[in-house]
Design a protein around this motif. Structure first.
Motif, PDB file in Angstrom:
ATOM      1  N   GLY A 406       0.760  -1.238   0.000  1.00 54.49           N
ATOM      2  CA  GLY A 406       0.000   0.000   0.000  1.00 54.49           C
ATOM      3  C   GLY A 406       0.787   1.282   0.000  1.00 54.49           C
ATOM      4  N   GLU A 407       2.118   1.196   0.020  1.00 52.50           N
ATOM      5  CA  GLU A 407       2.939   2.403  -0.094  1.00 52.50           C
ATOM      6  C   GLU A 407       3.236   2.643  -1.571  1.00 52.50           C
ATOM      7  N   ASP A 408       3.960   3.692  -1.859  1.00 50.00           N
ATOM      8  CA  ASP A 408       4.163   4.043  -3.266  1.00 50.00           C
ATOM      9  C   ASP A 408       5.603   4.446  -3.496  1.00 50.00           C
ATOM     10  N   TRP A 409       6.121   4.083  -4.641  1.00 51.71           N
ATOM     11  CA  TRP A 409       7.363   4.662  -5.136  1.00 51.71           C
ATOM     12  C   TRP A 409       7.298   4.690  -6.654  1.00 51.71           C
ATOM     13  N   GLN A 410       8.074   5.547  -7.238  1.00 53.55           N
ATOM     14  CA  GLN A 410       8.042   5.722  -8.680  1.00 53.55           C
ATOM     15  C   GLN A 410       9.429   5.468  -9.268  1.00 53.55           C
ATOM     16  N   ARG A 411       9.463   4.781 -10.390  1.00 53.10           N
ATOM     17  CA  ARG A 411      10.694   4.612 -11.164  1.00 53.10           C
ATOM     18  C   ARG A 411      10.521   5.407 -12.457  1.00 53.10           C
ATOM     19  N   ARG A 412      11.519   6.161 -12.815  1.00 55.73           N
ATOM     20  CA  ARG A 412      11.412   7.042 -13.982  1.00 55.73           C
ATOM     21  C   ARG A 412      11.558   6.281 -15.296  1.00 55.73           C
ATOM     22  N   TYR A 413      12.327   5.198 -15.293  1.00 55.12           N
ATOM     23  CA  TYR A 413      12.524   4.441 -16.531  1.00 55.12           C
ATOM     24  C   TYR A 413      13.052   3.056 -16.199  1.00 55.12           C
ATOM     25  N   VAL A 414      12.868   2.143 -17.150  1.00 55.87           N
ATOM     26  CA  VAL A 414      13.410   0.796 -17.028  1.00 55.87           C
ATOM     27  C   VAL A 414      14.472   0.599 -18.107  1.00 55.87           C
ATOM     28  N   ILE A 415      15.391  -0.330 -17.818  1.00 54.53           N
ATOM     29  CA  ILE A 415      16.519  -0.608 -18.700  1.00 54.53           C
ATOM     30  C   ILE A 415      16.519  -2.089 -19.070  1.00 54.53           C
ATOM     31  N   SER A 416      16.803  -2.368 -20.336  1.00 54.87           N
ATOM     32  CA  SER A 416      17.021  -3.746 -20.770  1.00 54.87           C
ATOM     33  C   SER A 416      18.185  -3.739 -21.757  1.00 54.87           C
ATOM     34  N   GLU A 417      18.944  -4.852 -21.785  1.00 55.24           N
ATOM     35  CA  GLU A 417      20.156  -4.920 -22.615  1.00 55.24           C
ATOM     36  C   GLU A 417      20.152  -6.204 -23.444  1.00 55.24           C
ATOM     37  N   TYR A 418      20.866  -6.164 -24.558  1.00 60.72           N
ATOM     38  CA  TYR A 418      20.960  -7.360 -25.387  1.00 60.72           C
ATOM     39  C   TYR A 418      22.272  -7.381 -26.171  1.00 60.72           C
ATOM     40  N   ASP A 419      22.873  -8.560 -26.235  1.00 60.90           N
ATOM     41  CA  ASP A 419      24.094  -8.821 -26.991  1.00 60.90           C
ATOM     42  C   ASP A 419      23.713  -9.690 -28.188  1.00 60.90           C
ATOM     43  N   TYR A 420      23.797  -9.130 -29.410  1.00 61.64           N
ATOM     44  CA  TYR A 420      23.366  -9.872 -30.588  1.00 61.64           C
ATOM     45  C   TYR A 420      24.532 -10.481 -31.370  1.00 61.64           C
ATOM     46  N   SER A 421      25.679 -10.650 -30.722  1.00 66.57           N
ATOM     47  CA  SER A 421      26.865 -11.145 -31.428  1.00 66.57           C
ATOM     48  C   SER A 421      26.700 -12.559 -31.958  1.00 66.57           C
ATOM     49  N   MET A 422      25.759 -13.331 -31.410  1.00 65.68           N
ATOM     50  CA  MET A 422      25.543 -14.704 -31.846  1.00 65.68           C
ATOM     51  C   MET A 422      24.485 -14.811 -32.947  1.00 65.68           C
ATOM     52  N   ARG A 423      24.007 -13.685 -33.442  1.00 61.21           N
ATOM     53  CA  ARG A 423      22.990 -13.679 -34.487  1.00 61.21           C
ATOM     54  C   ARG A 423      23.519 -13.080 -35.782  1.00 61.21           C
ATOM     55  N   ARG A 424      22.781 -13.303 -36.870  1.00 60.03           N
ATOM     56  CA  ARG A 424      23.215 -12.857 -38.191  1.00 60.03           C
ATOM     57  C   ARG A 424      23.289 -11.334 -38.295  1.00 60.03           C
ATOM     58  N   ALA A 425      22.638 -10.594 -37.415  1.00 55.59           N
ATOM     59  CA  ALA A 425      22.726  -9.142 -37.455  1.00 55.59           C
ATOM     60  C   ALA A 425      24.179  -8.677 -37.359  1.00 55.59           C
ATOM     61  N   ARG A 426      25.020  -9.464 -36.682  1.00 59.78           N
ATOM     62  CA  ARG A 426      26.447  -9.101 -36.598  1.00 59.78           C
ATOM     63  C   ARG A 426      27.135  -9.254 -37.949  1.00 59.78           C
ATOM     64  N   THR A 427      26.985 -10.414 -38.571  1.00 59.95           N
ATOM     65  CA  THR A 427      27.690 -10.660 -39.833  1.00 59.95           C
ATOM     66  C   THR A 427      27.036  -9.917 -40.992  1.00 59.95           C
ATOM     67  N   ASP A 428      25.715  -9.783 -40.985  1.00 60.59           N
ATOM     68  CA  ASP A 428      25.033  -9.023 -42.041  1.00 60.59           C
ATOM     69  C   ASP A 428      25.545  -7.596 -42.123  1.00 60.59           C
ATOM     70  N   ASN A 429      25.808  -7.020 -40.954  1.00 61.10           N
ATOM     71  CA  ASN A 429      26.139  -5.596 -40.890  1.00 61.10           C
ATOM     72  C   ASN A 429      27.613  -5.329 -40.600  1.00 61.10           C
ATOM     73  N   GLY A 430      28.422  -6.396 -40.509  1.00 62.01           N
ATOM     74  CA  GLY A 430      29.859  -6.218 -40.302  1.00 62.01           C
ATOM     75  C   GLY A 430      30.210  -5.541 -38.993  1.00 62.01           C
ATOM     76  N   VAL A 431      29.512  -5.898 -37.933  1.00 61.13           N
ATOM     77  CA  VAL A 431      29.721  -5.253 -36.638  1.00 61.13           C
ATOM     78  C   VAL A 431      30.747  -6.050 -35.830  1.00 61.13           C
ATOM     79  N   PRO A 432      31.766  -5.404 -35.266  1.00 62.03           N
ATOM     80  CA  PRO A 432      32.692  -6.120 -34.379  1.00 62.03           C
ATOM     81  C   PRO A 432      31.944  -6.727 -33.192  1.00 62.03           C
ATOM     82  N   ILE A 433      32.405  -7.877 -32.737  1.00 62.37           N
ATOM     83  CA  ILE A 433      31.726  -8.562 -31.642  1.00 62.37           C
ATOM     84  C   ILE A 433      31.554  -7.645 -30.430  1.00 62.37           C
TER      85      ILE A 433
END
Length: 544
Positions: A406-433
C-alpha cells in the motif's frame, strides 16, 4: 510482518498478454486469474534482457546484465558473482530449485579458485546459488545445462524408454505407420505429444515441487522455492487433451505492418530474415502453433490449481508469498519476428503477480499496478519479505514490498540490454563482436533503443501502441531522444561495482584514522590531543 516462505513460479517464454486476467479474449487461466485476485498484478514489468540466460541471471542476482556479465545463453555467470541464494542463506532461508535456470557454471573460474564442483560450496556456485532439488532445463537434455535429467529416468521407469525420452516421448507426436514426428517441427504443433499428460514435464515438475514442500514443511526451515517450468517455450507441442483445446478461431490477429518492412533499422531487418522469423510469416503457421502455445499455458494453469490446493491442504497458504512471472515473451509472428530478443512489448514485457498473504497486503489485494518495475526487483523483494537487511550496493533493483503493502514509489525508466553477437545481425552488418550491444530505456511512453554504431530506434507507445513507427531518425523528436539518452548515460555512470563494502560500512569507517593512530597531517602531540578531544565531544564521549 515477514513472510515464512516464498513460492516463486516462472514460466519460460510466456507473453504478458496470454492470460485471461491480462485481457486475452479466449485463453483460459482461472487459477492464475485467482492468484491475481488475491495479490497485485503488475502491468509494466520488464526483463533486463529479452533472452533466457541473461534474463535469468539478472533475476537470480538482482543485477543488470552490464554488472553480472552473462550476456547470452551459455555465457557462464562468473564464479563469485553474488546471488539471491547468497543473500537468503545469510538469514537462514533455503533457496531451492525445481526446474530450469539456464545457468552455465564458470568451471574455469572455479578451477582458478580451487572450488570443487562436487562440494557443497561448489554446487552452490555452479547452480547459481540454488539448492538443486531438481534441475532440468529441458530443451537440450543431452547438452551443457542439465545433462541426464531425472525426468528422463522417470519416463523410463514408467515404460517410456528411449535414448532421449524427453524428445522421443514428451516432445514428439505419433505419425502414420508408426512414424515418430519431431515436436521441433512447427508442422506438428497441432498433434498431441506422445507422453500421457500425467507424465508430462509440467505435471512432473509440479509433483516435485509438492514433494519438496512436504519435506520442507516437516523440516521447519523457511524456504524460497523457485518452480521454473520449461513451458510454454518451444518445442510447441502439448499432450492431450490440451493439444486441440484451442483452434484457429482462438488466435488473435497478428500485430505487424508492411510499414515495418519499409527501410527498417539494419539490425531489425536482419532479425526479420532469421529462419525463426521467416517461418512465422508463412500463411497458416500461427494458426497451427499458437493453439499449442495456448494449450501449454492452460496446462500449466491447471497444475497450478493443483499446487495451490496442495498449499491449502498442507497449511502453507497463509504463510507463503506466491510470485508468478516469466523470463521473457514470444513474438509468435508479431512484427514479422519469431522467438524474442528485441525490445517490443511482446518480447521484453512480462507477466508479474505478487500475492502476499499477510494482513499488511490486504489494502492492495486484487489490484493492478502500472508502476514501472524490473526483473531485478524480485531479489530485493524476497530479501525484504524475509526481513533481511537491504543491500543496495549489490542489488540494483528495488523491493516491491512497499507497492504490495500500500505504499508508493516511482521509477522514472526501465533498462534492458541485449548482446546480438551470436545472431546474423552481426555478420550481415559487419559489426565487431565487442560492439554488438543494444540498450533499451523506456519511461512508460517513449522507448529508445540504443544500437552501438547505428542510429537509435524510438517508439511512442501513446500514439503508436503497436510500435510500428520508428522515430529514431525523425528530427522532430530529437529532444525526446536527447532526454532518454541522458537517462541512459546517468544509468551507465552508476554501476554497482563496489559490492564488497556497503555505504553503511563507509559511513561507519569515515574519519576513523585517528582511532587507528594513523596520524596524517598533524604537527605535534598537542594537535593530536586536541583532535581527540574534539572527537570525544562530537561523539558524546563514546569510545571509538
Amino acid at each position: 510482518m515477514a513472510v515464512r516462505n516464498i513460492l516463486w513460479i516462472m514460466c519460460d517464454q510466456l507473453r504478458f498478454d496470454y492470460l485471461s486476467c491480462a485481457g486475452h479474449p479466449s485463453i483460459r487461466t482461472p487459477n492464475i486469474d485467482a492468484l491475481a485476485a488475491r495479490g497485485v498484478r503488475f502491468t509494466r514489468a520488464y526483463v533486463q534482457s529479452p533472452i533466457c540466460g541473461p534474463s535469468r541471471m539478472s533475476f537470480y542476482t538482482g543485477r543488470y546484465v552490464r554488472s553480472h556479465g552473462s550476456t547470452w545463453n551459455g555465457f557462464p555467470l562468473r564464479a563469485g558473482e553474488p546471488t539471491l541464494g547468497d543473500h537468503l542463506n545469510e538469514i537462514g532461508v533455503r533457496n531451492v530449485l525445481v526446474g530450469k535456470t539456464h545457468m552455465k557454471a564458470d568451471l574455469e573460474g572455479m578451477r582458478r579458485l580451487g572450488i570443487d564442483p562436487g562440494t557443497t560450496i561448489g554446487v552452490h556456485v555452479s547452480q547459481c546459488g540454488f539448492e538443486p532439488y531438481e534441475r532440468d532445463d529441458g530443451l537440450h537434455p543431452d547438452g551443457p545445462y542439465s545433462p541426464n535429467p531425472p525426468y528422463d529416468d522417470y519416463l523410463r521407469q514408467h515404460g517410456f524408454d528411449a535414448a532421449n525420452p524427453w524428445e522421443h516421448w514428451a516432445n514428439s507426436a505419433d505419425g502414420e505407420a508408426g512414424a515418430i514426428l519431431s515436436g521441433w517441427l512447427l508442422a506438428h504443433a497441432d498433434k498431441a505429444a506422445r507422453v500421457p499428460e500425467e507424465r508430462s514435464e509440467t505435471a512432473y515438475m509440479t509433483n516435485r515441487a509438492m514433494q519438496f514442500m512436504r519435506e520442507a514443511n516437516a523440516d521447519g526451515r523457511p524456504w524460497c522455492l523457485h518452480l521454473s517450468y520449461i513451458k510454454p517455450h518451444w518445442p510447441y507441442i502439448v499432450p492431450a487433451p490440451y493439444h486441440d483445446m484451442y483452434g484457429a478461431d482462438d488466435v488473435v490477429p497478428v500485430v505487424r505492418s508492411d510499414r515495418e518492412k519499409r527501410d527498417p533499422h539494419p539490425v531489425y531487418a536482419s532479425y526479420m530474415q532469421e529462419r525463426f522469423s521467416e517461418v512465422f510469416a508463412r500463411p497458416g503457421v500461427r494458426e497451427r502453433v499458437i493453439p499449442a502455445y495456448m494449450g501449454l499455458i492452460t496446462q500449466i494453469d491447471d497444475h497450478l490449481g493443483r499446487l495451490f490446493a496442495f498449499l491449502d491442504e498442507e497449511g502453507l497458504a497463509d504463510s507463503t508469498m506466491i510470485v508468478f512471472t516469466s523470463d521473457h515473451g514470444d513474438y509468435l509472428g508479431d512484427h514479422w519476428l519469431g522467438e524474442k530478443e528485441l525490445f517490443h512489448e511482446v518480447s521484453a514485457k512480462i507477466p508479474l503477480i505478487v500475492a502476499d498473504p499477510s494482513p499488511d497486503a490486504d489494502v492492495t489485494r486484487g489490484t493492478v499496478s502500472d508502476a514501472l518495475v524490473e526483473a531485478i526487483d524480485l531479489a530485493p523483494t524476497f530479501l525484504d519479505a524475509f526481513g533481511g537487511r537491504p543491500k543496495p550496493h549489490i542489488l540494483e533493483g528495488r523491493s516491491l514490498m512497499p507497492l504490495v503493502r500500500g505504499e508508493d514509489w516511482q521509477r522514472r525508466y526501465v533498462i534492458s540490454e541485449y548482446d546480438y553477437s551470436m545472431r546474423r545481425a552481426r555478420t550481415d552488418n559487419g559489426v565487431p563482436i565487442a560492439d554488438c550491444r543494444m540498450t533499451m530505456v523506456f519511461d512508460g511512453r517513449w522507448k529508445l533503443t540504443h544500437v552501438e554504431g547505428f542510429q537509435p530506434m524510438l517508439h511512442d507507445l501513446d500514439s503508436d501502441p503497436d510500435e510500428f513507427v520508428d522515430l529514431g531518425a525523425d528530427d522532430a523528436h530529437a529532444c525526446v531522444r536527447d532526454r532518454l539518452y541522458a537517462a541512459m548515460f546517468a544509468w551507465a555512470r552508476t554501476p554497482k561495482s563496489r559490492i564488497t563494502v556497503s555505504d553503511a560500512d563507509i559511513a561507519a569507517a569515515y574519519g576513523r584514522e585517528l582511532d587507528a593512530n594513523i596520524l596524517i597531517g598533524y604537527w605535534d602531540e598537542a594537535d593530536v590531543d586536541a583532535a581527540r578531544a574534539e572527537r570525544r565531544s562530537r561523539d558524546g564521549d563514546k569510545p571509538g
